[in-house]
Scaffold this motif. Structure first.
Motif, PDB file in Angstrom:
ATOM      1  N   VAL A 201      58.800   3.102  -3.975  1.00  0.00           N
ATOM      2  CA  VAL A 201      58.224   2.265  -2.440  1.00  0.00           C
ATOM      3  C   VAL A 201      57.186   1.297  -2.950  1.00  0.00           C
ATOM      4  O   VAL A 201      56.270   1.603  -3.287  1.00  0.00           O
ATOM      5  N   GLY A 202      57.596  -0.117  -2.823  1.00  0.00           N
ATOM      6  CA  GLY A 202      56.455  -0.945  -2.991  1.00  0.00           C
ATOM      7  C   GLY A 202      56.015  -1.882  -1.941  1.00  0.00           C
ATOM      8  O   GLY A 202      56.860  -1.862  -0.744  1.00  0.00           O
ATOM      9  N   ILE A 203      54.670  -1.980  -1.827  1.00  0.00           N
ATOM     10  CA  ILE A 203      53.876  -2.552  -0.910  1.00  0.00           C
ATOM     11  C   ILE A 203      53.181  -3.649  -1.436  1.00  0.00           C
ATOM     12  O   ILE A 203      52.322  -3.627  -2.411  1.00  0.00           O
ATOM     13  N   VAL A 204      53.446  -4.684  -0.852  1.00  0.00           N
ATOM     14  CA  VAL A 204      52.659  -5.740  -1.387  1.00  0.00           C
ATOM     15  C   VAL A 204      51.463  -6.393  -0.163  1.00  0.00           C
ATOM     16  O   VAL A 204      51.793  -6.321   0.873  1.00  0.00           O
ATOM     17  N   ALA A 205      50.295  -6.423  -0.640  1.00  0.00           N
ATOM     18  CA  ALA A 205      49.206  -6.368   0.283  1.00  0.00           C
ATOM     19  C   ALA A 205      48.190  -7.465  -0.242  1.00  0.00           C
ATOM     20  O   ALA A 205      48.153  -7.894  -1.521  1.00  0.00           O
ATOM     21  N   LYS A 206      47.319  -7.888   0.746  1.00  0.00           N
ATOM     22  CA  LYS A 206      46.254  -8.838   0.431  1.00  0.00           C
ATOM     23  C   LYS A 206      45.306  -8.631   1.521  1.00  0.00           C
ATOM     24  O   LYS A 206      45.815  -9.192   2.858  1.00  0.00           O
ATOM     25  N   ASN A 207      44.284  -8.315   1.441  1.00  0.00           N
ATOM     26  CA  ASN A 207      43.163  -8.092   2.513  1.00  0.00           C
ATOM     27  C   ASN A 207      43.756  -7.430   3.728  1.00  0.00           C
ATOM     28  O   ASN A 207      43.754  -7.860   4.842  1.00  0.00           O
ATOM     29  N   GLU A 208      44.311  -6.166   3.463  1.00  0.00           N
ATOM     30  CA  GLU A 208      44.865  -5.314   4.318  1.00  0.00           C
ATOM     31  C   GLU A 208      44.013  -3.975   4.543  1.00  0.00           C
ATOM     32  O   GLU A 208      44.718  -2.897   4.716  1.00  0.00           O
ATOM     33  N   GLU A 209      42.857  -4.032   4.251  1.00  0.00           N
ATOM     34  CA  GLU A 209      41.813  -2.691   4.200  1.00  0.00           C
ATOM     35  C   GLU A 209      41.982  -2.019   5.750  1.00  0.00           C
ATOM     36  O   GLU A 209      41.919  -0.644   5.724  1.00  0.00           O
TER      37      GLU A 209
ATOM     38  N   ILE B  98      53.866   6.988   4.355  1.00  0.00           N
ATOM     39  CA  ILE B  98      54.752   6.963   3.428  1.00  0.00           C
ATOM     40  C   ILE B  98      54.703   8.425   2.696  1.00  0.00           C
ATOM     41  O   ILE B  98      55.711   9.117   2.166  1.00  0.00           O
ATOM     42  N   ILE B  99      53.210   8.561   2.574  1.00  0.00           N
ATOM     43  CA  ILE B  99      52.943  10.102   1.974  1.00  0.00           C
ATOM     44  C   ILE B  99      53.550  11.099   2.871  1.00  0.00           C
ATOM     45  O   ILE B  99      54.025  12.138   2.172  1.00  0.00           O
ATOM     46  N   ASN B 100      53.801  10.924   4.086  1.00  0.00           N
ATOM     47  CA  ASN B 100      53.952  12.169   4.881  1.00  0.00           C
ATOM     48  C   ASN B 100      55.592  11.836   5.417  1.00  0.00           C
ATOM     49  O   ASN B 100      56.107  12.358   6.486  1.00  0.00           O
ATOM     50  N   GLN B 101      56.439  11.313   4.479  1.00  0.00           N
ATOM     51  CA  GLN B 101      58.067  10.929   4.888  1.00  0.00           C
ATOM     52  C   GLN B 101      58.566  12.438   4.836  1.00  0.00           C
ATOM     53  O   GLN B 101      58.285  13.524   3.950  1.00  0.00           O
ATOM     54  N   SER B 102      59.696  12.519   5.442  1.00  0.00           N
ATOM     55  CA  SER B 102      60.435  13.827   5.581  1.00  0.00           C
ATOM     56  C   SER B 102      61.341  13.944   4.483  1.00  0.00           C
ATOM     57  O   SER B 102      61.673  15.197   4.121  1.00  0.00           O
ATOM     58  N   ILE B 103      61.586  12.840   3.602  1.00  0.00           N
ATOM     59  CA  ILE B 103      62.288  13.118   2.454  1.00  0.00           C
ATOM     60  C   ILE B 103      61.360  13.978   1.352  1.00  0.00           C
ATOM     61  O   ILE B 103      60.320  14.142   1.406  1.00  0.00           O
ATOM     62  N   ASP B 104      61.918  14.588   0.192  1.00  0.00           N
ATOM     63  CA  ASP B 104      61.411  15.311  -0.768  1.00  0.00           C
ATOM     64  C   ASP B 104      60.461  14.367  -1.462  1.00  0.00           C
ATOM     65  O   ASP B 104      61.116  13.376  -2.315  1.00  0.00           O
ATOM     66  N   THR B 105      59.259  14.169  -1.318  1.00  0.00           N
ATOM     67  CA  THR B 105      58.175  13.220  -1.881  1.00  0.00           C
ATOM     68  C   THR B 105      58.009  13.217  -3.315  1.00  0.00           C
ATOM     69  O   THR B 105      57.467  12.362  -4.000  1.00  0.00           O
ATOM     70  N   SER B 106      58.487  14.489  -4.041  1.00  0.00           N
ATOM     71  CA  SER B 106      58.537  14.386  -5.521  1.00  0.00           C
ATOM     72  C   SER B 106      59.712  13.516  -6.035  1.00  0.00           C
ATOM     73  O   SER B 106      59.515  13.111  -7.323  1.00  0.00           O
ATOM     74  N   LEU B 107      60.543  12.970  -5.250  1.00  0.00           N
ATOM     75  CA  LEU B 107      61.405  12.110  -5.705  1.00  0.00           C
ATOM     76  C   LEU B 107      61.033  10.471  -5.563  1.00  0.00           C
ATOM     77  O   LEU B 107      61.690   9.663  -6.099  1.00  0.00           O
ATOM     78  N   ILE B 108      59.625  10.406  -5.049  1.00  0.00           N
ATOM     79  CA  ILE B 108      59.582   9.062  -4.699  1.00  0.00           C
ATOM     80  C   ILE B 108      58.047   8.881  -5.498  1.00  0.00           C
ATOM     81  O   ILE B 108      57.220   9.741  -5.751  1.00  0.00           O
ATOM     82  N   GLU B 109      57.973   7.458  -5.763  1.00  0.00           N
ATOM     83  CA  GLU B 109      56.707   6.733  -6.091  1.00  0.00           C
ATOM     84  C   GLU B 109      56.109   5.607  -5.241  1.00  0.00           C
ATOM     85  O   GLU B 109      57.157   4.903  -4.751  1.00  0.00           O
ATOM     86  N   ILE B 110      54.686   5.537  -5.420  1.00  0.00           N
ATOM     87  CA  ILE B 110      54.374   4.342  -4.592  1.00  0.00           C
ATOM     88  C   ILE B 110      53.737   3.296  -5.359  1.00  0.00           C
ATOM     89  O   ILE B 110      53.023   3.738  -6.296  1.00  0.00           O
ATOM     90  N   ILE B 111      54.001   1.938  -5.450  1.00  0.00           N
ATOM     91  CA  ILE B 111      53.348   0.826  -6.343  1.00  0.00           C
ATOM     92  C   ILE B 111      52.764   0.152  -5.147  1.00  0.00           C
ATOM     93  O   ILE B 111      53.596  -0.626  -4.355  1.00  0.00           O
ATOM     94  N   VAL B 112      51.383  -0.211  -5.094  1.00  0.00           N
ATOM     95  CA  VAL B 112      51.030  -1.026  -4.348  1.00  0.00           C
ATOM     96  C   VAL B 112      50.589  -2.259  -5.228  1.00  0.00           C
ATOM     97  O   VAL B 112      49.954  -2.064  -6.359  1.00  0.00           O
ATOM     98  N   VAL B 113      50.837  -3.407  -4.762  1.00  0.00           N
ATOM     99  CA  VAL B 113      50.617  -4.723  -5.646  1.00  0.00           C
ATOM    100  C   VAL B 113      49.727  -5.536  -4.774  1.00  0.00           C
ATOM    101  O   VAL B 113      50.183  -6.016  -3.750  1.00  0.00           O
ATOM    102  N   ASP B 114      48.279  -5.591  -5.167  1.00  0.00           N
ATOM    103  CA  ASP B 114      47.388  -6.312  -4.229  1.00  0.00           C
ATOM    104  C   ASP B 114      47.411  -7.748  -4.882  1.00  0.00           C
ATOM    105  O   ASP B 114      47.450  -8.175  -5.991  1.00  0.00           O
ATOM    106  N   GLY B 115      47.281  -8.739  -3.766  1.00  0.00           N
ATOM    107  CA  GLY B 115      47.111 -10.330  -4.038  1.00  0.00           C
ATOM    108  C   GLY B 115      45.755 -10.693  -4.189  1.00  0.00           C
ATOM    109  O   GLY B 115      45.410 -11.703  -3.640  1.00  0.00           O
ATOM    110  N   ASN B 116      45.134 -10.003  -5.003  1.00  0.00           N
ATOM    111  CA  ASN B 116      43.753 -10.392  -5.334  1.00  0.00           C
ATOM    112  C   ASN B 116      42.738 -10.606  -4.156  1.00  0.00           C
ATOM    113  O   ASN B 116      42.033 -11.270  -3.835  1.00  0.00           O
ATOM    114  N   SER B 117      43.067  -9.420  -3.379  1.00  0.00           N
ATOM    115  CA  SER B 117      42.024  -9.022  -2.052  1.00  0.00           C
ATOM    116  C   SER B 117      40.635  -9.369  -2.181  1.00  0.00           C
ATOM    117  O   SER B 117      40.088  -8.885  -3.302  1.00  0.00           O
ATOM    118  N   SER B 118      40.079 -10.059  -1.310  1.00  0.00           N
ATOM    119  CA  SER B 118      38.524 -10.143  -1.344  1.00  0.00           C
ATOM    120  C   SER B 118      37.919  -8.926  -0.479  1.00  0.00           C
ATOM    121  O   SER B 118      36.705  -8.959  -0.388  1.00  0.00           O
TER     122      SER B 118
END
Length: 337
Positions: free
Chosen positions: A7-15, A25-45
């Motif tokens: 699961v990809g999340i692209v973010a900038k200044n979204e604190e 996403i952490i609390n999804q009903s799917i078996d979460t051992s099957l997923i990973e999360i990648i957050v890509v930050d756009g150099n947030s301030s």
């Protein structure tokens, strides 16, 4: 177990919002051992990366928090490619949502079920953008305007529809087959063309997109008309990247441009041909009245009157973005940085 979905999340200044997005996403009903999360930050301030790291480090889900600037390039398309490139070797599917979205607990499971049983001619699955709960009346009105059945022309990307396929899947609510988008990739030279340009190339290659109306994502929105106008300008810049690259001419993206040209020449046209030239303006006002009726019915607030400002701001800003792109924007490549 092996990672199946990234699961990809692209973010900038979204604190302000990213914590709730990640918890969803952490609390999804799917078996979460099957997923990973990648957050890509756009150099947030702000503290976007710190908040993401804090939430994810206390979960049982595999994750990465990246900063796009550490990889020597920038832009939304580049960040989405980083999700692909940094996903697990066993990942079969890449899902995307935005850092200002609230995902239903069954969101990922539904997308997965649809794409897992799809044929070889399917590249991805997408669902609708629904209105996030808010106590802010202006945000509520602006968000309902963006997802309006009438203003959007019944676009299923903005509300639930009984359709089987989409022409394009918005990346605030999507899942792709990794092996396919790894070959096609986002065109990072266009910086912000994002999903529409990728999806167009996939369609041209013969792939289709399944619509999952029950995969629910609730999108937040600005409460500022000025910010709304800036967003519309960026959308105009965005779509024009695709228009220029593929030499497209579809009437819908050009409606705003035609409207602005009409306003510019309205007075000389009126002086030349008389009152008949006002008919499009009268029809435009009636269109705004119909949208207003829809929005006030949905929101039950007098703030719905700002529709009469939002509609022209949307079209003028969108047209400005298109004109700016045609005149000034050129592709940017990594070796020019």
């Amino acid at each position: 177990m092996s990672i199946l979905i990234t699961v990809g999340i692209v973010a900038k200044n979204e604190e302000k919002y990213i914590e709730e997005t990640l918890r969803g996403i952490i609390n999804q009903s799917i078996d979460t051992s099957l997923i990973e999360i990648i957050v890509v930050d756009g150099n947030s301030s702000d503290r976007t990366r710190e908040v993401a790291e804090n939430i994810l480090s206390r979960s049982n889900i595999e994750y990465k928090v990246l900063n796009e600037k550490d990889f020597g390039f920038y832009g939304l398309c580049f960040s989405r490619n980083l999700v692909i490139d940094n996903s697990s070797e066993t990942t079969k599917y890449i899902a995307y949502t935005d850092a200002d979205c609230i995902v239903d607990k069954n969101w990922l499971k539904i997308l997965y079920m649809h794409i897992e049983k799809s044929g070889d001619d399917t590249a991805g699955v997408g669902g609708p953008r629904l209105v996030a709960p808010t106590k802010d009346k202006k945000e509520l009105v602006i968000n309902n305007f963006l997802t309006s059945d009438i203003a959007s022309g019944g676009n299923p990307a903005f509300s639930k529809r009984n359709v089987a396929y989409l022409d394009s899947i918005p990346n605030y609510n999507s899942i792709y087959k990794k092996d396919i988008i790894s070959r096609f990739r986002y065109d990072d030279s266009l910086i912000i063309s994002d999903d529409n340009e990728l999806n167009l190339r996939l369609k041209k290659a013969g792939y289709n997109f399944i619509y999952a109306g029950d995969a629910e994502v609730y999108h937040r929105e600005t409460n500022s008309i000025l910010e709304f106008g800036k967003n519309m300008r960026n959308y105009g810049i965005n779509i024009t990247n695709t228009i220029k690259k593929h030499r497209l001419f579809k009437i819908k993206p050009f409606i705003s441009l035609i409207f602005v040209l009409y306003l510019i020449f309205l007075i000389p046209l009126y002086l030349t041909v008389g009152w008949i030239i006002l008919i499009p303006l009268i029809l435009y006002f009636l269109f705004a009245v119909i949208i207003f009726a829809e929005i006030i019915y949905k929101t039950k607030t007098i703030y719905s009157l700002i529709i009469f400002v939002l509609l022209p701001v949307q079209h003028i800003s969108y047209a400005y973005g298109m004109i700016y792109n045609f005149l000034f924007v050129r592709p940017v490549h990594r070796n020019s940085n």
